[in-house]
Design an enzyme around this catalytic site. Structure first.
Site, PDB file in Angstrom:
ATOM      1  N   ARG A 128      -2.312  -5.792  -8.498  1.00 48.03           N
ATOM      2  CA  ARG A 128      -1.269  -6.818  -8.316  1.00 48.03           C
ATOM      3  C   ARG A 128      -1.361  -7.812  -9.467  1.00 48.03           C
ATOM      4  NH1 ARG A 128      -3.004  -7.823  -2.234  1.00 48.03           N
ATOM      5  NH2 ARG A 128      -4.911  -7.815  -3.437  1.00 48.03           N
ATOM      6  N   HIS A 141       0.834  -1.207   0.000  1.00 51.74           N
ATOM      7  CA  HIS A 141       0.000   0.000   0.000  1.00 51.74           C
ATOM      8  C   HIS A 141       0.873   1.264   0.000  1.00 51.74           C
ATOM      9  CE1 HIS A 141      -2.879  -2.734   2.425  1.00 51.74           C
ATOM     10  NE2 HIS A 141      -3.468  -2.541   1.251  1.00 51.74           N
ATOM     11  N   SER A 159      -2.778  -7.756   3.046  1.00 55.66           N
ATOM     12  CA  SER A 159      -2.920  -7.669   4.508  1.00 55.66           C
ATOM     13  C   SER A 159      -3.277  -9.045   5.080  1.00 55.66           C
ATOM     14  CB  SER A 159      -4.004  -6.666   4.878  1.00 55.66           C
ATOM     15  OG  SER A 159      -3.711  -5.413   4.344  1.00 55.66           O
ATOM     16  N   LYS A 167     -15.803  -8.157   5.971  1.00 52.17           N
ATOM     17  CA  LYS A 167     -14.936  -9.074   6.715  1.00 52.17           C
ATOM     18  C   LYS A 167     -14.644  -8.382   8.035  1.00 52.17           C
ATOM     19  CE  LYS A 167     -12.325  -7.926   2.995  1.00 52.17           C
ATOM     20  NZ  LYS A 167     -11.080  -7.651   2.325  1.00 52.17           N
TER      21      LYS A 167
HETATM   22  O1  PNS Z   1      -8.727  -2.911   0.358  1.00 50.10           O
HETATM   23  P1  PNS Z   1     -10.007  -3.413  -0.257  1.00 50.10           P
HETATM   24  O2  PNS Z   1     -10.811  -4.209   0.774  1.00 50.10           O
HETATM   25  O3  PNS Z   1      -9.801  -4.143  -1.545  1.00 50.10           O
HETATM   26  O4  PNS Z   1     -10.858  -2.085  -0.599  1.00 50.10           O
HETATM   27  C1  PNS Z   1     -12.146  -2.186  -1.131  1.00 50.10           C
HETATM   28  C2  PNS Z   1     -12.820  -0.807  -1.275  1.00 50.10           C
HETATM   29  C3  PNS Z   1     -12.795  -0.039   0.031  1.00 50.10           C
HETATM   30  C4  PNS Z   1     -12.075  -0.005  -2.329  1.00 50.10           C
HETATM   31  C5  PNS Z   1     -14.275  -1.075  -1.739  1.00 50.10           C
HETATM   32  O5  PNS Z   1     -14.846  -2.006  -0.890  1.00 50.10           O
HETATM   33  C6  PNS Z   1     -15.156   0.167  -1.792  1.00 50.10           C
HETATM   34  O6  PNS Z   1     -14.965   1.038  -2.605  1.00 50.10           O
HETATM   35  N1  PNS Z   1     -16.158   0.230  -0.892  1.00 50.10           N
HETATM   36  C7  PNS Z   1     -17.085   1.334  -0.790  1.00 50.10           C
HETATM   37  C8  PNS Z   1     -18.478   0.935  -1.247  1.00 50.10           C
HETATM   38  C9  PNS Z   1     -18.721   1.266  -2.707  1.00 50.10           C
HETATM   39  O7  PNS Z   1     -18.527   2.373  -3.174  1.00 50.10           O
HETATM   40  N2  PNS Z   1     -19.170   0.242  -3.486  1.00 50.10           N
HETATM   41  C10 PNS Z   1     -19.496   0.369  -4.869  1.00 50.10           C
HETATM   42  C11 PNS Z   1     -18.296   0.250  -5.783  1.00 50.10           C
HETATM   43  S1  PNS Z   1     -17.888  -1.392  -6.128  1.00 50.10           S
END
Ligand code: PNS
Length: 164
Positions: free
Chosen positions: A90, A17, A128, A41
């Site tokens: 990735r 990150h 993570s 989660k």
């Molecule tokens: O580190 P991660 O868990 O891959 O991050 C995921 C994240 C936070 C980028 C994603 O879950 C997110 O954007 N959540 C906010 C909800 C949202 O906007 N959902 C619609 C788009 S898919």
């Protein structure tokens, strides 16, 4: 001024990150690291712990700000006047999920573009969850996370084993 939002769960932040945040900070005027508050989660670390780690490890990058967010990412980005969502990509395994999120976000707000930075090769395998798993199994996690995060993970592992 181009503002980018770099979203994630950051449970906890890894060198992978940090690499993406640093590189994004060289491209954009301001990078807002957006830490998802409510995760499906169950997170190991609270939102305060996750943002604290991020603040510590990005303290030397002046144009980075750490903020917790809830709700839709595009709404958060628009409220911050951000035109860009920046994410690290990735291996191939990330591609489908990231593609789906980028397309959904673009449908929700087509003024906001998602930009992918390819993860540097040494972080290709890093996540993570993998770091937490290695820590739980007694492996050395110092190549993957900064010292303050390593201590946080080891402390959490100790707390979890005391609960059993
Ligand atoms: O580190 P991660 O868990 O891959 O991050 C995921 C994240 C936070 C980028 C994603 O879950 C997110 O954007 N959540 C906010 C909800 C949202 O906007 N959902 C619609 C788009 S898919």
């Amino acid at each position: 001024m181009t503002i980018a939002v770099c979203p994630g769960s950051f449970d906890p932040v890894t060198y992978g990150h940090i690499d993406i945040i640093k590189r994004a900070a060289k491209i954009f005027d301001k990078v807002i690291v957006a830490v998802l508050v409510n995760m499906e989660k169950k997170p190991w670390f609270t939102i305060e712990e996750r943002t604290d780690f991020l603040r510590k490890v990005t303290a030397d990058i002046p144009n980075v700000e750490i903020v917790g967010f809830e709700g839709l990412l595009v709404d958060f980005a628009a409220a911050c006047n951000a035109k860009v969502i920046v994410k690290g990509l990735r291996a191939v395994s990330d591609f489908e999920y990231e593609f789906q999120m980028a397309l959904t976000n673009n449908k929700l707000n087509n003024n906001i573009e998602t930009v992918f930075l390819t993860t540097s090769s040494e972080n290709m395998y890093l996540s993570s969850s993998i770091v937490k798993q290695v820590g739980l199994l007694g492996g050395d996690i110092s190549p993957f996370v900064p010292e303050c995060v390593r201590e946080g993970i080891l402390q959490r592992i100790k707390q979890r084993s005391n609960l059993k």
